[in-house]
Scaffold this motif. Sequence first.
Motif, PDB file in Angstrom:
ATOM      1  N   ILE A  48      64.408  18.941  -2.255  1.00 26.89           N
ATOM      2  CA  ILE A  48      62.954  19.012  -2.121  1.00 26.89           C
ATOM      3  C   ILE A  48      62.482  17.668  -1.573  1.00 26.89           C
ATOM      4  CG2 ILE A  48      60.775  19.293  -3.358  1.00 26.89           C
ATOM      5  CD1 ILE A  48      62.201  21.129  -5.272  1.00 26.89           C
ATOM      6  N   ARG A  49      62.006  17.688  -0.343  1.00 26.30           N
ATOM      7  CA  ARG A  49      61.739  16.455   0.390  1.00 26.30           C
ATOM      8  C   ARG A  49      60.697  15.576  -0.303  1.00 26.30           C
ATOM      9  NH1 ARG A  49      62.090  14.389   5.608  1.00 26.30           N
ATOM     10  NH2 ARG A  49      60.319  13.108   6.273  1.00 26.30           N
ATOM     11  N   VAL A  50      59.572  16.167  -0.738  1.00 24.74           N
ATOM     12  CA  VAL A  50      58.498  15.366  -1.324  1.00 24.74           C
ATOM     13  C   VAL A  50      58.965  14.660  -2.590  1.00 24.74           C
ATOM     14  CG1 VAL A  50      56.613  16.699  -0.322  1.00 24.74           C
ATOM     15  CG2 VAL A  50      57.639  17.444  -2.468  1.00 24.74           C
ATOM     16  N   ALA A  51      59.904  15.275  -3.314  1.00 22.45           N
ATOM     17  CA  ALA A  51      60.402  14.666  -4.550  1.00 22.45           C
ATOM     18  C   ALA A  51      61.192  13.392  -4.245  1.00 22.45           C
ATOM     19  CB  ALA A  51      61.248  15.659  -5.328  1.00 22.45           C
ATOM     20  N   ALA A  97      52.353   1.831  -4.977  1.00 19.20           N
ATOM     21  CA  ALA A  97      51.131   2.349  -4.355  1.00 19.20           C
ATOM     22  C   ALA A  97      51.344   2.589  -2.860  1.00 19.20           C
ATOM     23  CB  ALA A  97      49.973   1.381  -4.584  1.00 19.20           C
ATOM     24  N   MET A  98      52.013   1.632  -2.189  1.00 16.57           N
ATOM     25  CA  MET A  98      52.265   1.804  -0.751  1.00 16.57           C
ATOM     26  C   MET A  98      53.229   2.959  -0.481  1.00 16.57           C
ATOM     27  SD  MET A  98      52.368  -2.093   0.765  1.00 16.57           S
ATOM     28  CE  MET A  98      53.694  -2.623  -0.303  1.00 16.57           C
ATOM     29  N   LEU A  99      54.290   3.050  -1.301  1.00 23.67           N
ATOM     30  CA  LEU A  99      55.261   4.132  -1.096  1.00 23.67           C
ATOM     31  C   LEU A  99      54.630   5.497  -1.356  1.00 23.67           C
ATOM     32  CD1 LEU A  99      58.428   2.533  -2.719  1.00 23.67           C
ATOM     33  CD2 LEU A  99      58.058   3.004  -0.296  1.00 23.67           C
ATOM     34  N   LEU A 100      53.761   5.586  -2.373  1.00 16.47           N
ATOM     35  CA  LEU A 100      53.089   6.858  -2.639  1.00 16.47           C
ATOM     36  C   LEU A 100      52.141   7.219  -1.503  1.00 16.47           C
ATOM     37  CD1 LEU A 100      52.283   6.631  -6.454  1.00 16.47           C
ATOM     38  CD2 LEU A 100      54.074   7.951  -5.340  1.00 16.47           C
ATOM     39  N   SER A 101      51.477   6.207  -0.938  1.00 10.02           N
ATOM     40  CA  SER A 101      50.602   6.470   0.213  1.00 10.02           C
ATOM     41  C   SER A 101      51.413   6.991   1.394  1.00 10.02           C
ATOM     42  CB  SER A 101      49.856   5.191   0.593  1.00 10.02           C
ATOM     43  OG  SER A 101      49.004   5.417   1.699  1.00 10.02           O
ATOM     44  N   LEU A 102      52.587   6.379   1.625  1.00  9.34           N
ATOM     45  CA  LEU A 102      53.468   6.867   2.691  1.00  9.34           C
ATOM     46  C   LEU A 102      53.962   8.277   2.397  1.00  9.34           C
ATOM     47  CD1 LEU A 102      55.583   3.644   3.370  1.00  9.34           C
ATOM     48  CD2 LEU A 102      53.743   4.585   4.781  1.00  9.34           C
ATOM     49  N   ALA A 103      54.228   8.556   1.113  1.00  9.15           N
ATOM     50  CA  ALA A 103      54.683   9.897   0.739  1.00  9.15           C
ATOM     51  C   ALA A 103      53.605  10.936   1.023  1.00  9.15           C
ATOM     52  CB  ALA A 103      55.073   9.925  -0.738  1.00  9.15           C
ATOM     53  N   LEU A 104      52.357  10.594   0.719  1.00  5.11           N
ATOM     54  CA  LEU A 104      51.252  11.510   1.018  1.00  5.11           C
ATOM     55  C   LEU A 104      51.116  11.720   2.523  1.00  5.11           C
ATOM     56  CD1 LEU A 104      48.553  10.316  -1.545  1.00  5.11           C
ATOM     57  CD2 LEU A 104      49.561  12.592  -1.431  1.00  5.11           C
ATOM     58  N   ALA A 105      51.225  10.626   3.272  1.00  6.42           N
ATOM     59  CA  ALA A 105      51.135  10.750   4.728  1.00  6.42           C
ATOM     60  C   ALA A 105      52.267  11.623   5.271  1.00  6.42           C
ATOM     61  CB  ALA A 105      51.171   9.369   5.374  1.00  6.42           C
ATOM     62  N   ASP A 106      53.474  11.417   4.736  1.00  6.29           N
ATOM     63  CA  ASP A 106      54.605  12.250   5.171  1.00  6.29           C
ATOM     64  C   ASP A 106      54.374  13.718   4.836  1.00  6.29           C
ATOM     65  OD1 ASP A 106      57.591  12.413   6.020  1.00  6.29           O
ATOM     66  OD2 ASP A 106      57.516  13.426   4.084  1.00  6.29           O
ATOM     67  N   LYS A 107      53.782  13.965   3.668  1.00  6.18           N
ATOM     68  CA  LYS A 107      53.494  15.351   3.272  1.00  6.18           C
ATOM     69  C   LYS A 107      52.525  16.004   4.256  1.00  6.18           C
ATOM     70  CE  LYS A 107      51.710  18.055  -0.621  1.00  6.18           C
ATOM     71  NZ  LYS A 107      51.106  17.984  -1.980  1.00  6.18           N
ATOM     72  N   ILE A 108      51.461  15.269   4.607  1.00  9.33           N
ATOM     73  CA  ILE A 108      50.490  15.807   5.570  1.00  9.33           C
ATOM     74  C   ILE A 108      51.141  15.996   6.934  1.00  9.33           C
ATOM     75  CG2 ILE A 108      48.316  15.347   6.752  1.00  9.33           C
ATOM     76  CD1 ILE A 108      48.051  16.136   3.816  1.00  9.33           C
ATOM     77  N   TYR A 132      53.237  19.090   6.948  1.00  8.06           N
ATOM     78  CA  TYR A 132      52.406  20.285   7.116  1.00  8.06           C
ATOM     79  C   TYR A 132      51.983  20.459   8.574  1.00  8.06           C
ATOM     80  CZ  TYR A 132      51.947  20.744   2.046  1.00  8.06           C
ATOM     81  OH  TYR A 132      52.184  20.921   0.718  1.00  8.06           O
ATOM     82  N   ARG A 133      51.604  19.354   9.199  1.00  5.84           N
ATOM     83  CA  ARG A 133      51.149  19.431  10.592  1.00  5.84           C
ATOM     84  C   ARG A 133      52.294  19.844  11.519  1.00  5.84           C
ATOM     85  NH1 ARG A 133      47.350  13.951  10.908  1.00  5.84           N
ATOM     86  NH2 ARG A 133      45.598  14.801   9.683  1.00  5.84           N
ATOM     87  N   ARG A 134      53.493  19.265  11.268  1.00  7.00           N
ATOM     88  CA  ARG A 134      54.635  19.655  12.111  1.00  7.00           C
ATOM     89  C   ARG A 134      54.944  21.139  11.949  1.00  7.00           C
ATOM     90  NH1 ARG A 134      56.768  14.618  10.366  1.00  7.00           N
ATOM     91  NH2 ARG A 134      57.943  15.671   8.722  1.00  7.00           N
TER      92      ARG A 134
END
Length: 712
Positions: free
Chosen positions: A327-330, A373-384, A387-389
Amino acid sequence: MYKLITIFLFSLFLIRAQGQQVTSVDDSKKTYLVTHTQIEYLEDQRGEYSFPAVTRLPFQSYRGQVPNFFISHSVFWLRVRIRNNTDYPRLLVALSHPTLDEVVFYAVKGDGTLIDSAVISEKEPFGSRANKNQNYLFNLNMAKGSEETVYVKLYASEQILVPIEVGIIKSVQERLALKDLVFGLYTGLILSMFLYNFFLLFSTRDKSYFYYVLYVLFVGLSQAMLQGYSFRFLWPNHPGINGYANVLIPFLNGIAAAEFIRHFLNLKQLSAKLNRRMLIIELAYCVAFVLCILQFRQEAQVVVQFVAAAGSAYVLVMLSNLSYRKIRVAKFLLLAWTVFLCSVIIFVLRNAGLLPYNDFTYYALQVGSAAEAMLLSLALADKINTYRREEELARREALRISLENEQLIKEQNIVLEKEVSNRTEQLQHTNEELKEAMSQIQHTQAKLVENEKMASLGQLTAGIAHEINNPINFVTSNIRPLEADVTDLQQVIRKYEALDLAKDLPPQLADIEKYKTEIDLEYVYEEIGILLSGIKEGANRTSEIVKGLKSFARVDEANWKRVDINEGIDSTLLLVKNTFPQNFQLVKELGNLPLAECEPGKINQVIMNIITNAVQAIEERMREDGNTGRLTIKTWEQGGTIKISIGDNGKGMTEEVRSKIFDPFFTTKDVGAGTGLGLSIVQGIIEKHNGSIQVLTEPGSGTTFVISLPVG
């Protein structure tokens, strides 16, 4: 060997004989950390010692680098000997643990004379402090070469960690300014993450961003509280807030972290079990909140720290398991969580005295939380971006298929245009055959659906006969004794009608009274009332059954009506309850629902099919383990949608079976036991009503169907 042991024991004796060492300030450009050989302590469990009486009591040496008394109800006294070897006449003592409740400093000469004292308390406004700093600072006026003893009395409702630094005022203030600068950089980074993702929240409308910004906010507040900046800058004139903030901010931080993990991983859909466990962690945090409100602040601190430790360990295991399942997001969340936990471990080991007290261990928690905090922000960006991809790939695939279809149509049109003139008659003949075949297919389909409907109605026949037979038997059994009682009454009436007024009346009336006594007329009256009441109850029961059957039997109605879904559920349960096995429990939680625009007969058929399947699954499970069967039916309104949940505690389904249950003719039953059309018809009816149906199931955990219907 014996000589070595003797030398070792003698060395220990010399070390112990040295007693407390003096903290000597020799270099004006340095600050000196008071370590274990330079500090002594005394624990006052009842808080009854006072100055100067405490100076005559025996103090103990502290073996760790920095005194650490964890969470305690005791008052602690520290004793430090300080010598000034610099040219500066004033020194500054800094106790760098701002979360202490109260600190009292006493400066004493070698002969025991009190030179100066200061009381610094979190119960007083921040502006009352002589040194405007979040740490506890004490000025010492000392000539070069002089020596003084400093007694420190302190108390705290949270962990008591006492790092004491000494130096000239400039060097200590420069070190404190460096800490302020580092925390300022940390605060700027946290605010940047907060504001950046706060604006992304409005553009993405993703709840994960909402709980992320809350988590980042409370992480920053937690660090500000630990470093004392919250009291210094946020509520300097309201010291009473500190007592609650030490528990409430970690509580809110834990809740925000748990909610972020739940929504970021979509645990509600991914795994109901993992979702429930995260809710249990949140509930445990609420225990600390309640203890804090009830003024048990030290106990609340213990609960918060325990829940944080246990919850962090569980989240780490859960994320590792999910990452192993690809599971990628995990994976992103696991990386961020691991970085933060490493910093927490360094922080805890430093507080426990297992790591040295230095800049690395001091700033580890700030660096770890900022990195998280930075890694979680990157994780959220990767999640979005993921979805876009996926959306972009879906659009490209749809465009490719559209172009292929368009090209295929063009090629077919060219062929058809060439052959249209000489194949018109063949196409017409084929068209007629297709119409006939379509008509046969539609007829067969309608017949299959009707057969399924009749099969469902056939299952109800025994229940309807059983339900109506009971009250009818009750009425029939009461008619015979009622006829006998009416006959007795008629006989009494005839005796009164046969009275001969020309004869002597008393003997005739006495004869009638005797007859009334023989038949016990008062009992006849009472029995008639009872029998009529029983007949009335049986008739009413029969009427209710017929009313329920009438409410259910709307299958052939074509008109859409506004009906009460709860009424349809009740009528369906009335007709199928005879199929319920023994040792069976029905849980019914029907909420207040608005009237729904639908075909009531079709919706009743949906409910009956799902309930029938659930009962069959329960019976199969009961035959295997003999446990109590449970059918749970709930209804509620949510966002203009009516929700119907029908769940059983049967064997559940595998993912392979769940993906096929709506396929026509698919069934897991034995040959001849089912047509495989029931759930296919159910799906068709729900789609016709612009609704949806969701299946929640796991092997061994039962199955729940959740139906969503629009209100209007």
